[in-house]
Design a protein around this motif. Structure first.
Motif: not given
Length: 230
Positions: A53, A57, A60, A65-67, A69, A105, A109
């Motif tokens: 990650d 990261s 990103t 895009i999100s983590l 994704q 994700d 959220a």
């Protein structure tokens, strides 16, 4: 302790095989979902991301895009590295590429990162332990490793090195690439890189299942399925 080896089976060879016990599908999807949750826990802990990650990261920072994704995109990129290792994809491979990112994700959220360090430290530690547990759970189901763990098991199989050593080496390499891209390094990253291999290797025998021919299928050595136990 189980002495069952990891099966080197592709999707066609897996089709006539079934686990002796327990059923692999619940373990597969529970493990994959918990893996995604574990990554999110480390993000919420904000003391350092898991090594992959750090890379995600970093990406990103340059791509909108999100983590989760980024996890999905890199899953398919890593699959290209399977080619020289002759790793065989299976149900777990495709499932991993999709489920982990979705779970990460979804978890992010639902929760906000705590401000207190006393709350963040347990999130970091829990994320590391949960990831080791989840890794052992879904790999042990033997429906085919995920992209990143297939890279790990493929290198271990081809080099003869332990999963612990190979996993640690991969994590350190990924961190360095992630830092070059602008990813975040922290204490949690170092702790994860040094401990996830030993934790996964320690827990793996708990969940590793034997494979046997499905009912009505004769034992076939070419399929690498052992005969049904007496």
């Amino acid at each position: 302790m189980s002495t069952t080896p990891l099966a080197d089976l592709g999707p066609i060879a897996q089709a006539p095989c079934r686990p002796v016990a327990p059923p692999p599908r619940p373990g597969l999807y529970a493990g994959l979902w918990l893996y995604g949750v574990s990554l999110a826990l480390m993000v919420l802990g904000a003391i350092g991301l898991a090594p992959w990650d750090v890379l995600h990261s970093g990406v990103t920072e340059h791509v909108p895009i999100s983590l989760g994704q980024a996890v999905i995109v890199f899953s398919f990129v890593v699959l290209l590295l399977w080619i020289p290792l002759r790793e065989k994809p299976g149900l777990g491979t495709v499932s991993n590429a999709l489920v982990v990112g979705i779970a990460a994700d979804a978890t992010l959220a639902m929760f906000d990162a705590p401000a207190s360090m006393l709350a963040r430290i347990p999130l970091m530690v829990g994320g590391i332990v949960l990831c080791g547990f989840a890794t052992a759970l879904y790999i042990g189901a033997q429906p085919g490793r995920g992209p990143r763990d297939g890279l790990m098991t493929g290198l271990a199989r081809r080099t003869g090195l332990s999963i612990r050593l190979v996993r640690t080496g991969i994590e350190i390499t990924v961190v360095l690439i992630g830092l070059a891209l602008g990813g975040t390094l922290g204490l949690g990253t170092v702790a994860y890189a040094l401990t996830i291999g030993p934790i996964a290797q320690w827990m793996m025998p708990w969940f590793l299942v034997d494979l046997a021919p499905a009912p009505g299928v004769a034992p076939d050595r070419s399929l690498n399925c052992p005969a049904e136990p007496a």
